[in-house]
Design a protein around this motif. Sequence first.
Motif, short mmCIF file in Angstrom:
data_model
loop_
_atom_site.label_atom_id
_atom_site.label_comp_id
_atom_site.label_asym_id
_atom_site.label_seq_id
_atom_site.Cartn_x
_atom_site.Cartn_y
_atom_site.Cartn_z
N GLY A 89 21.35 -13.51 -30.48
CA GLY A 89 21.58 -14.87 -30.93
C GLY A 89 22.79 -15.45 -30.23
N GLN A 90 23.38 -16.42 -30.81
CA GLN A 90 24.52 -17.10 -30.23
C GLN A 90 25.78 -16.31 -30.46
N ALA A 91 26.61 -16.13 -29.40
CA ALA A 91 27.84 -15.37 -29.52
C ALA A 91 28.97 -16.20 -30.10
N LYS A 92 28.94 -17.50 -29.87
CA LYS A 92 30.01 -18.37 -30.36
C LYS A 92 29.80 -18.62 -31.85
N LEU A 93 30.87 -18.51 -32.61
CA LEU A 93 30.79 -18.65 -34.06
C LEU A 93 30.42 -20.07 -34.47
N VAL A 94 29.49 -20.18 -35.41
CA VAL A 94 29.11 -21.47 -35.98
C VAL A 94 29.55 -21.48 -37.44
N VAL A 95 30.27 -22.52 -37.82
CA VAL A 95 30.69 -22.69 -39.21
C VAL A 95 30.04 -23.95 -39.76
N THR A 96 29.34 -23.82 -40.87
CA THR A 96 28.63 -24.94 -41.50
C THR A 96 29.47 -25.55 -42.61
N ILE A 97 29.53 -26.88 -42.62
CA ILE A 97 30.32 -27.56 -43.64
C ILE A 97 29.72 -28.94 -43.91
N ASP A 98 29.76 -29.38 -45.17
CA ASP A 98 29.29 -30.71 -45.53
C ASP A 98 30.23 -31.77 -44.95
N HIS A 99 29.67 -32.89 -44.56
CA HIS A 99 30.47 -33.95 -43.96
C HIS A 99 31.58 -34.42 -44.90
N ASP A 100 31.26 -34.60 -46.18
CA ASP A 100 32.26 -35.08 -47.13
C ASP A 100 33.38 -34.07 -47.34
N VAL A 101 33.06 -32.78 -47.23
CA VAL A 101 34.09 -31.75 -47.36
C VAL A 101 34.99 -31.76 -46.13
N LEU A 102 34.38 -31.87 -44.96
CA LEU A 102 35.16 -31.88 -43.72
C LEU A 102 36.13 -33.05 -43.68
N THR A 103 35.69 -34.21 -44.15
CA THR A 103 36.53 -35.40 -44.10
C THR A 103 37.51 -35.49 -45.26
N GLY A 104 37.42 -34.54 -46.21
CA GLY A 104 38.36 -34.51 -47.32
C GLY A 104 37.98 -35.35 -48.51
N HIS A 105 36.77 -35.92 -48.51
CA HIS A 105 36.35 -36.77 -49.64
C HIS A 105 35.94 -35.94 -50.87
N THR A 106 35.49 -34.73 -50.65
CA THR A 106 35.15 -33.84 -51.77
C THR A 106 35.71 -32.46 -51.47
N PRO A 107 36.07 -31.68 -52.51
CA PRO A 107 36.60 -30.34 -52.29
C PRO A 107 35.48 -29.38 -51.87
N GLY A 108 35.88 -28.31 -51.22
CA GLY A 108 34.90 -27.30 -50.83
C GLY A 108 35.34 -26.53 -49.62
N PHE A 109 34.44 -25.71 -49.10
CA PHE A 109 34.73 -24.85 -47.97
C PHE A 109 33.57 -24.89 -46.98
N GLY A 110 33.84 -24.46 -45.78
CA GLY A 110 32.78 -24.18 -44.82
C GLY A 110 32.41 -22.71 -44.91
N ARG A 111 31.30 -22.34 -44.28
CA ARG A 111 30.90 -20.93 -44.33
C ARG A 111 30.30 -20.52 -42.99
N THR A 112 30.48 -19.25 -42.67
CA THR A 112 29.86 -18.69 -41.48
C THR A 112 28.47 -18.20 -41.84
N GLU A 113 27.69 -17.81 -40.82
CA GLU A 113 26.35 -17.30 -41.08
C GLU A 113 26.39 -16.04 -41.94
N ALA A 114 27.49 -15.26 -41.83
CA ALA A 114 27.64 -14.04 -42.62
C ALA A 114 28.14 -14.30 -44.02
N GLY A 115 28.48 -15.57 -44.33
CA GLY A 115 28.91 -15.92 -45.68
C GLY A 115 30.40 -16.01 -45.89
N THR A 116 31.20 -15.85 -44.84
CA THR A 116 32.66 -15.96 -44.96
C THR A 116 33.05 -17.42 -45.15
N SER A 117 33.96 -17.67 -46.10
CA SER A 117 34.41 -19.04 -46.38
C SER A 117 35.64 -19.37 -45.55
N LEU A 118 35.68 -20.60 -45.03
CA LEU A 118 36.84 -21.10 -44.30
C LEU A 118 37.20 -22.48 -44.82
#
Length: 227
Positions: A89-118
């Motif tokens: 698969g892809q060697a470069k890490l992909v982190v998934t995050i909701d747009h509103d969380v990324l922009t700070g409008h709602t609380p939350g975290f991003g996650r890696t494919e393995a389930g790690t929170s950032l």
Amino acid sequence: MDLPNGMTRLVADLGPLHAAQVRHAIDALSAPAPGNTCCGEVFHRHYGGERTGNPDDRTPGKRRADAFMLLVTRGADQIDTDGAVVSSGQAKLVVTIDHDVLTGHTPGFGRTEAGTSLSPHHIRQLACDADILPMILGSDSEPLDVGRKQRLVTGGLRAAVIERDRHCTYPGCARPPSWCHVHHIMPWHNGGETSLTNSALLCQTHHTTVHREKHTATVSRSGVSRD
């Protein structure tokens, strides 16, 4: 090993040759880097920048850790652009995050494919340096964008398909993305586009089955349904 302070300790048993290769590469990149007027990036080549006289305040251990991560991120970049390198698969890490969380409008975290929170802060920081590919999700959890320079192409397209499908899309199969190919629902040779709406994850076995039995499918923003 996960440590109580949220850090992770990596331990490896290497043969003499491999240990020498790793040690040599890290030593070459872990020398102190005085401050520059160009930017705060210690590994930048600073064309046109001047030394400020500020010393490198990183500890020797931090310099070696930074050197190791530079090797990992640059190696991932090269692997993802080298079609001759076999990978699951892809060697470069992909982190998934909701747009509103990324922009700070709602609380939350991003996650890696393995389930790690950032945290969103870390994702914004890393995305600026292109050390990871941030996948931004819309209100319906559909991928809005992958990466900073290219939109839904090559490795970014595969990352978007993985985020939507999560596993092989053949009915009853849950094989993980690392076992799967990105299948063109309408074959490329019949005019099918290489796009998110024409792609689906299929494991090797069911990829063969779908082609042999000429199965079709319907794609929506939220997933794939087999016809």
